[in-house]
Design an enzyme around this catalytic site. Structure first.
Site, PDB file in Angstrom:
ATOM      1  N   GLU A 107       0.771  -1.298  -0.193  1.00 54.48           N
ATOM      2  CA  GLU A 107      -0.208  -0.179   0.069  1.00 54.48           C
ATOM      3  C   GLU A 107       1.039   1.090   0.287  1.00 54.48           C
ATOM      4  O   GLU A 107       0.366   1.861  -0.121  1.00 54.48           O
ATOM      5  CB  GLU A 107      -1.032  -0.239   1.700  1.00 54.48           C
ATOM      6  CG  GLU A 107      -1.869  -1.045   1.252  1.00 54.48           C
ATOM      7  CD  GLU A 107      -2.909  -0.586  -0.114  1.00 54.48           C
ATOM      8  OE1 GLU A 107      -3.548   0.372  -0.090  1.00 54.48           O
ATOM      9  OE2 GLU A 107      -3.759  -1.713  -0.301  1.00 54.48           O
ATOM     10  N   SER A 154     -59.573 -19.997  -5.034  1.00 55.10           N
ATOM     11  CA  SER A 154     -61.525 -19.735  -4.337  1.00 55.10           C
ATOM     12  C   SER A 154     -60.418 -19.008  -2.864  1.00 55.10           C
ATOM     13  O   SER A 154     -61.549 -18.749  -2.769  1.00 55.10           O
ATOM     14  CB  SER A 154     -61.471 -20.750  -4.217  1.00 55.10           C
ATOM     15  OG  SER A 154     -61.866 -21.614  -5.132  1.00 55.10           O
TER      16      SER A 154
END
Length: 706
Positions: free
Chosen positions: A101, A361
């Site tokens: 980094e 139904s």
């Protein structure tokens, strides 16, 4: 002839003066800029929090979700492990991070001019920003104080903060903050949380290969996560090891010995069906509270024992290749259990709250509610006979008609012709309005076939409607969050609204009467649990969907089963697998609740009336009435002609006869001679009942009971 003298020296002198003035001006501007920069850095330094304060301030909002009994269901948001002081952080972890980094971390002042120049060069070569040139200090400043917006103003503030942090904190402190706060993916902040998530142990025992994997995550946590893409994570770790070798952090022998491929990853925690509930409930926080930074404790309505029972019921009863969903609502609307599928890991799609399917139904609930509100009674008689409405001719599944029957009998055995006649009498638009009144949020059409449930609905909405009937006609609104606590303070408390009346209590009681009959002797007999139950089945054409919705002892449960691609499921009917799942769940869910009797006692239908086939064979209620897409069969008029106008359209249109409410007949004449009657021997053979005495049969044939 004398030549005029030239003046080169004076011209050069003029340019020297100008150049000297420009240089002096630039030096002055540089000094002013440097002074402004130094001032900004020291002002920022003075405003920076102390080291201990930065250690105790997490990034992002943490949310803990509790069940009704206080058990933590899930922790969401950032996850932090143990804070590791600098001297406890493994050297391989520190070296790997610095190497990949910010290799000049220990020599720069917070901003690395070489890194910035390199990133500019790459920008010129490739035409886009690929490398940011950010140091570890800059990344820490961005993660703690700023956002990741790619704007020059933000970058300039990042430089100021980085320079200020270098003035206030030592390199060791900066690296300690960075390694304990940077995001490593999977919700993990800091190396200890990352180590525990990916490797199953704390960061103090990180090996070189594990450290290389974690260090490689910072660049793109989602891309290099070992749980998401193990190959990419290993490849990135190899890059980290090579850089460590180049910078002298490790020897070539150590680099060769390290093997990221051999690293053993911790198994992913199993995601159970609780996540269906939390995925539904937590987005509601945006509407309930404004707090977006402080940690939250969210208390919910979920009952863990009911949830386990619901999950088991769906897994045990859903047909092979089919999915299942279940929602259980208490009388106040609190969601006690929610299952959105058979396996959350394989599919996070919540079929209880997101899927819309035809209810079959089960939709007749709204037809009969509208009829009861219009003045009909469960014991009123309607003639079960052939009927045609706007070219649509519904038929019962048995292909036969029973003549005069009570509404109780028609509902218990789900007679389609009677439902169609009731819908025509009250008006199909009235039925649609009743469905919307009871919480159906999906569009409801006004085709005549809508009485058989051809409009799609959500499981949670249908369950809500049945719960409102159980609640004596008072609206039940589902909710999952009871209170939210932040730092010991209650910032939200749910209040139940019990004042929204949907229908009169006597209408709800009569509807419950019908629903009881359907469970005790009709299509929902498999849902019996040894205490009073009221409910209704629903099965759509070609057995694509099976439903059962019902309530008992203050708890209302809706169950749906079917395939996600809406293909038929062999043997799937509302009265079979869904009703059995309902019974299995409810038996455990209400076991510790007192038995509650309904206001109306169960009244069985006439002994000689013919049940529909679903009662015996589980056939769908409307197989012969709608096509594969749920459209009415045999309708000669265009479908759009039956569609209702959009709300507020403001233009009158002719109302078809089938949408006009008709005068509700309270009595029907006895059957005419020669009318098709039932074969009593067949009824007795199927039901196993003894034939009645002949005199009673002749009496009933002569004078039907009203």
């Amino acid at each position: 002839m004398a030549r005029a003298p030239t003046r080169p020296s004076s011209t050069k002198s003029r340019w020297r003066k100008r150049l000297s003035l420009a240089i002096k001006l630039l030096i002055v501007l540089a000094l002013i800029g440097l002074g402004a920069l130094v001032t900004a850095v020291y002002v920022a330094k003075a405003q920076l929090p102390g080291f201990d304060e930065l250690k105790s301030s997490p990034n992002g909002q943490m949310i803990r979700v509790h069940a009704a009994d206080g058990t933590v269901l899930v922790s969401l948001g950032p996850s932090y492990g143990e804070w590791l002081p600098f001297d406890r952080i493994p050297r391989v972890m520190r070296d790997a991070t610095v190497a990949v980094e910010d290799r000049r971390f220990y020599s720069h002042l917070g901003v690395d001019p070489i890194g910035v120049a390199r990133s500019v060069q790459v920008r010129l070569d490739r035409g886009r920003w690929v490398q940011g040139g950010s140091t570890i200090t800059q990344q820490l400043a961005r993660n703690v104080f700023l956002t990741s917006q790619k704007k020059f103003g933000r970058k300039f503030r990042e430089w100021i903060l980085a320079l200020a942090m270098e003035r206030k904190f030592s390199k060791e402190q900066i690296l300690e903050l960075y390694l304990n706060k940077v995001y490593y993916g999977g919700g993990s902040y800091g190396i200890d949380a990352a180590s525990r998530k990916f490797f199953g142990h704390d960061a103090g025992d990180l090996s070189l290969s594990e450290a290389a994997i974690i260090a490689g995550l910072v660049k793109a946590p989602s891309n290099y996560s070992p749980t998401a893409d193990a190959e990419a994570a290993v490849g990135r770790a190899g890059v980290v090891l090579r850089v460590m070798e180049q910078t002298g952090a490790i020897t070539p022998a150590q680099a060769a010995e390290a093997d990221p491929k051999a690293v053993k990853l911790a198994p992913e925690p199993r995601q159970n069906s609780v996540r269906y509930f939390t995925d539904w409930a937590l987005p509601q926080l945006d509407l309930l509270i404004d707090e977006t930074e402080k940690p939250l404790d969210v208390w919910t309505t979920l009952d863990l024992s009911m949830q386990r029972a619901a999950d088991a019921a769906i897994r045990a009863n859903a047909p092979r290749g089919a999915q299942g969903a279940l929602v259980a609502l208490d009388r106040d609307g609190s969601v006690r259990a929610m299952v959105g599928g058979r396996d959350y890991v394989s599919s996070i799609y919540n079929r209880a709250t997101q899927a819309v399917r035809q209810p079959g139904s089960a939709f007749k609930l709204f037809v009969y509610l509208a009829a009861l509100e219009a003045g009909r009674r469960p014991d009123d008689v309607e003639v079960d006979e052939p009927v045609t409405i706007a070219g649509w001719s519904p038929r019962n599944d048995s292909r036969r008609n029973s003549g005069p029957v009570t509404l109780r009998t028609a509902f218990a055995y789900s007679l389609n012709t009677v439902a169609a006649k009731l819908g025509q009498q009250v008006g199909f638009a009235t039925v649609a309005d009743m469905a919307r009144r009871f919480g159906i949020t999906t569009p409801v059409n006004t085709h005549p076939s809508m009485v058989l449930g051809t409009s799609e609905a959500r499981v949670i909405d249908m369950t809500r409607a049945f719960a409102s009937v159980a609640n004596k006609g008072i609206a039940v609104t589902p909710f999952g969050i009871t209170r939210v606590v932040s730092e010991g303070q209650v910032i939200y408390q749910h209040e139940v609204d019990r004042n929204h009346v949907l229908v009169s209590p006597f209408v709800a009681a009569q509807m419950t009467d019908l629903l009881q009959t359907a469970v005790n002797t009709g299509t929902g007999r498999s849902a019996q649990i040894g205490r009073p139950v009221a409910g209704k089945t629903g099965t759509t054409s070609a057995t694509k969907d099976g439903w059962f919705l019902g309530f008992s002892s203050g708890l209302t449960t809706g169950v749906w089963m079917g395939r996600d691609d809406a293909k038929p499921v062999a043997g799937l009917h509302g009265g079979t697998a869904p009703a059995r799942a309902f019974a299995q769940f409810m038996t455990k869910a209400v076991a510790k609740r007192p038995v509650e009797q309904f206001e109306t006692e169960v009244t069985l239908p006439e002994w000689q009336e013919e049940p529909d086939e679903e009662s015996y064979f589980g056939q769908p209620d409307n197989t012969v009435f709608v096509d594969e897409d749920g459209n009415p069969v045999g309708t000669s008029r265009p479908q759009d002609e039956f569609a209702p106008d959009p709300p507020g359209f403001g233009i009158e249109r002719p109302v078809p006869d089938y949408e006009r409410p008709q005068v509700m007949p309270q009595r029907e004449p006895p059957p005419q001679p020669g009318e098709d009657r039932l074969d009593q021997e067949w009824i007795d053979r199927v039901t196993g009942r003894e034939p009645p005495p002949p005199p009673r049969r002749r009496e009933r044939e002569a004078e039907p009971e009203f």
